[in-house]
Design a protein around this motif. Structure first.
Motif, PDB file in Angstrom:
ATOM      1  N   LEU A  89      11.142  -4.842  60.267  1.00  0.00           N
ATOM      2  CA  LEU A  89      11.367  -5.779  59.169  1.00  0.00           C
ATOM      3  C   LEU A  89      10.379  -6.936  59.239  1.00  0.00           C
ATOM      4  N   ILE A  90      10.065  -7.477  58.082  1.00  0.00           N
ATOM      5  CA  ILE A  90       9.335  -8.740  57.988  1.00  0.00           C
ATOM      6  C   ILE A  90      10.214  -9.672  57.152  1.00  0.00           C
ATOM      7  N   LEU A  91      10.553 -10.810  57.723  1.00  0.00           N
ATOM      8  CA  LEU A  91      11.425 -11.776  57.060  1.00  0.00           C
ATOM      9  C   LEU A  91      10.603 -12.992  56.662  1.00  0.00           C
ATOM     10  N   PHE A  92      10.784 -13.463  55.428  1.00  0.00           N
ATOM     11  CA  PHE A  92      10.060 -14.639  54.944  1.00  0.00           C
ATOM     12  C   PHE A  92      11.050 -15.746  54.613  1.00  0.00           C
ATOM     13  N   TYR A  93      10.771 -16.939  55.160  1.00  0.00           N
ATOM     14  CA  TYR A  93      11.519 -18.163  54.856  1.00  0.00           C
ATOM     15  C   TYR A  93      10.498 -19.145  54.280  1.00  0.00           C
ATOM     16  N   HIS A  94      10.396 -19.190  52.957  1.00  0.00           N
ATOM     17  CA  HIS A  94       9.329 -19.959  52.310  1.00  0.00           C
ATOM     18  C   HIS A  94       9.485 -21.459  52.481  1.00  0.00           C
ATOM     19  N   GLU A  95      10.685 -21.985  52.390  1.00  0.00           N
ATOM     20  CA  GLU A  95      10.868 -23.429  52.517  1.00  0.00           C
ATOM     21  C   GLU A  95      10.547 -23.924  53.921  1.00  0.00           C
ATOM     22  N   LYS A  96      10.707 -23.057  54.910  1.00  0.00           N
ATOM     23  CA  LYS A  96      10.411 -23.415  56.296  1.00  0.00           C
ATOM     24  C   LYS A  96       8.993 -23.017  56.697  1.00  0.00           C
ATOM     25  N   ASP A  97       8.236 -22.395  55.757  1.00  0.00           N
ATOM     26  CA  ASP A  97       6.881 -21.896  56.029  1.00  0.00           C
ATOM     27  C   ASP A  97       6.905 -20.980  57.260  1.00  0.00           C
ATOM     28  N   LEU A  98       7.813 -20.013  57.244  1.00  0.00           N
ATOM     29  CA  LEU A  98       8.042 -19.186  58.415  1.00  0.00           C
ATOM     30  C   LEU A  98       8.151 -17.721  58.029  1.00  0.00           C
ATOM     31  N   ALA A  99       7.499 -16.887  58.819  1.00  0.00           N
ATOM     32  CA  ALA A  99       7.658 -15.435  58.708  1.00  0.00           C
ATOM     33  C   ALA A  99       8.026 -14.917  60.086  1.00  0.00           C
ATOM     34  N   VAL A 100       8.956 -13.986  60.131  1.00  0.00           N
ATOM     35  CA  VAL A 100       9.304 -13.316  61.380  1.00  0.00           C
ATOM     36  C   VAL A 100       8.765 -11.898  61.263  1.00  0.00           C
ATOM     37  N   ILE A 101       7.717 -11.632  62.038  1.00  0.00           N
ATOM     38  CA  ILE A 101       7.026 -10.344  61.993  1.00  0.00           C
ATOM     39  C   ILE A 101       7.170  -9.690  63.353  1.00  0.00           C
ATOM     40  N   ASP A 102       7.749  -8.511  63.369  1.00  0.00           N
ATOM     41  CA  ASP A 102       7.948  -7.758  64.617  1.00  0.00           C
ATOM     42  C   ASP A 102       8.690  -8.602  65.663  1.00  0.00           C
ATOM     43  N   GLY A 103       9.587  -9.454  65.183  1.00  0.00           N
ATOM     44  CA  GLY A 103      10.385 -10.280  66.085  1.00  0.00           C
ATOM     45  C   GLY A 103       9.719 -11.571  66.517  1.00  0.00           C
ATOM     46  N   HIS A 104       8.522 -11.875  66.016  1.00  0.00           N
ATOM     47  CA  HIS A 104       7.782 -13.076  66.413  1.00  0.00           C
ATOM     48  C   HIS A 104       7.658 -14.033  65.229  1.00  0.00           C
ATOM     49  N   GLU A 105       7.840 -15.318  65.516  1.00  0.00           N
ATOM     50  CA  GLU A 105       7.687 -16.346  64.487  1.00  0.00           C
ATOM     51  C   GLU A 105       6.214 -16.651  64.245  1.00  0.00           C
ATOM     52  N   ASN A 136      -3.039 -17.747  64.086  1.00  0.00           N
ATOM     53  CA  ASN A 136      -2.259 -18.038  65.278  1.00  0.00           C
ATOM     54  C   ASN A 136      -2.958 -17.446  66.493  1.00  0.00           C
ATOM     55  N   ARG A 137      -3.227 -18.269  67.508  1.00  0.00           N
ATOM     56  CA  ARG A 137      -3.940 -17.784  68.702  1.00  0.00           C
ATOM     57  C   ARG A 137      -3.097 -16.821  69.513  1.00  0.00           C
ATOM     58  N   GLN A 138      -1.797 -16.997  69.469  1.00  0.00           N
ATOM     59  CA  GLN A 138      -0.923 -16.150  70.267  1.00  0.00           C
ATOM     60  C   GLN A 138      -0.754 -14.770  69.638  1.00  0.00           C
ATOM     61  N   TYR A 139      -0.629 -14.708  68.327  1.00  0.00           N
ATOM     62  CA  TYR A 139      -0.453 -13.446  67.611  1.00  0.00           C
ATOM     63  C   TYR A 139      -1.521 -13.370  66.526  1.00  0.00           C
ATOM     64  N   SER A 140      -2.724 -12.978  66.887  1.00  0.00           N
ATOM     65  CA  SER A 140      -3.812 -12.990  65.912  1.00  0.00           C
ATOM     66  C   SER A 140      -3.796 -11.783  64.981  1.00  0.00           C
ATOM     67  N   THR A 141      -3.265 -10.646  65.426  1.00  0.00           N
ATOM     68  CA  THR A 141      -3.223  -9.443  64.599  1.00  0.00           C
ATOM     69  C   THR A 141      -1.931  -8.679  64.856  1.00  0.00           C
ATOM     70  N   PHE A 142      -1.300  -8.277  63.768  1.00  0.00           N
ATOM     71  CA  PHE A 142      -0.130  -7.403  63.850  1.00  0.00           C
ATOM     72  C   PHE A 142      -0.525  -6.061  63.243  1.00  0.00           C
ATOM     73  N   ARG A 143      -0.259  -4.981  63.964  1.00  0.00           N
ATOM     74  CA  ARG A 143      -0.455  -3.626  63.442  1.00  0.00           C
ATOM     75  C   ARG A 143       0.919  -2.977  63.363  1.00  0.00           C
ATOM     76  N   LEU A 144       1.422  -2.855  62.148  1.00  0.00           N
ATOM     77  CA  LEU A 144       2.781  -2.388  61.933  1.00  0.00           C
ATOM     78  C   LEU A 144       2.758  -1.000  61.300  1.00  0.00           C
ATOM     79  N   ARG A 145       3.249  -0.019  62.011  1.00  0.00           N
ATOM     80  CA  ARG A 145       3.262   1.364  61.507  1.00  0.00           C
ATOM     81  C   ARG A 145       4.330   1.497  60.430  1.00  0.00           C
ATOM     82  N   VAL A 146       3.947   2.201  59.343  1.00  0.00           N
ATOM     83  CA  VAL A 146       4.873   2.365  58.220  1.00  0.00           C
ATOM     84  C   VAL A 146       5.171   3.820  57.895  1.00  0.00           C
ATOM     85  N   GLY A 147       4.573   4.766  58.577  1.00  0.00           N
ATOM     86  CA  GLY A 147       4.870   6.175  58.328  1.00  0.00           C
ATOM     87  C   GLY A 147       3.670   6.923  57.789  1.00  0.00           C
TER      88      GLY A 147
END
Length: 167
Positions: A89-105, A136-147
């Motif tokens: 899942l990818i979760l977006f919280y626009h008012e908080k300027d936050l995305a949770v991608i692969d469990g990482h903020e 983001n220096r900690q998470y510069s690239t996400f590779r998310l498999r979709v099928g």
């Protein structure tokens, strides 16, 4: 000013002063010692500079994210068979300027690009992924498999891009 540049300038000034005010044949030795000092200091400062100032929290479950931030503004499902797992899942919280991608903020404003990518090789079938680049220096690239559906990968990439523009 970068510390390496500052130390290099100081080393050169000290070398010039030494040569102008009575340095004889030992100038080359002093130069080599100062050069070594500059490179060693560059190594140690680079090591210190590479540390992450603050670690963004990682979440293990969807319930933990919802408990922390509430219901997301938009949710993108990468794999329908694992729709209740945070890793798909990818979760977006626009008012908080936050995305949770692969469990990482990650801040939405730090997302720089998204694209579907075919991961096929001559020996495998064409599995697709969505690649997300960030500042983001900690998470510069996400590779998310979709099928195995390229159309789905493109649709997911477009939805992520729309959320990037919105956020």
């Amino acid at each position: 000013m970068n510390r390496t540049i500052l130390l290099s300038v100081i080393a050169v000034i000290l070398l010039v002063i030494f040569v102008l005010f009575g340095g004889t044949g030992d100038g080359a030795l002093i130069f080599l010692v100062l050069l070594l000092l500059v490179f060693l200091s560059k190594f140690f400062f680079k090591k210190e500079h590479g540390k992450i100032e603050e670690n963004a929290p990682s979440y293990q479950s969807l319930a933990a994210v919802i408990q922390q931030y509430g219901e997301p503004d938009d949710t993108i499902v990468l794999d329908a068979s694992r729709a209740n797992e945070l890793s798909s899942l990818i979760l977006f919280y626009h008012e908080k300027d936050l995305a949770v991608i692969d469990g990482h903020e990650v801040k939405i404003s730090e997302l720089t690009g998204v694209a579907p990518k075919n991961l096929a090789s001559p020996y495998t079938v064409d599995e697709w992924a969505v690649v997300i680049n960030t500042k983001n220096r900690q998470y510069s690239t996400f590779r998310l498999r979709v099928g195995y559906d390229g159309g789905l990968a493109s649709e997911i990439a477009n939805r992520i891009y729309e959320n990037m523009k919105r956020g």
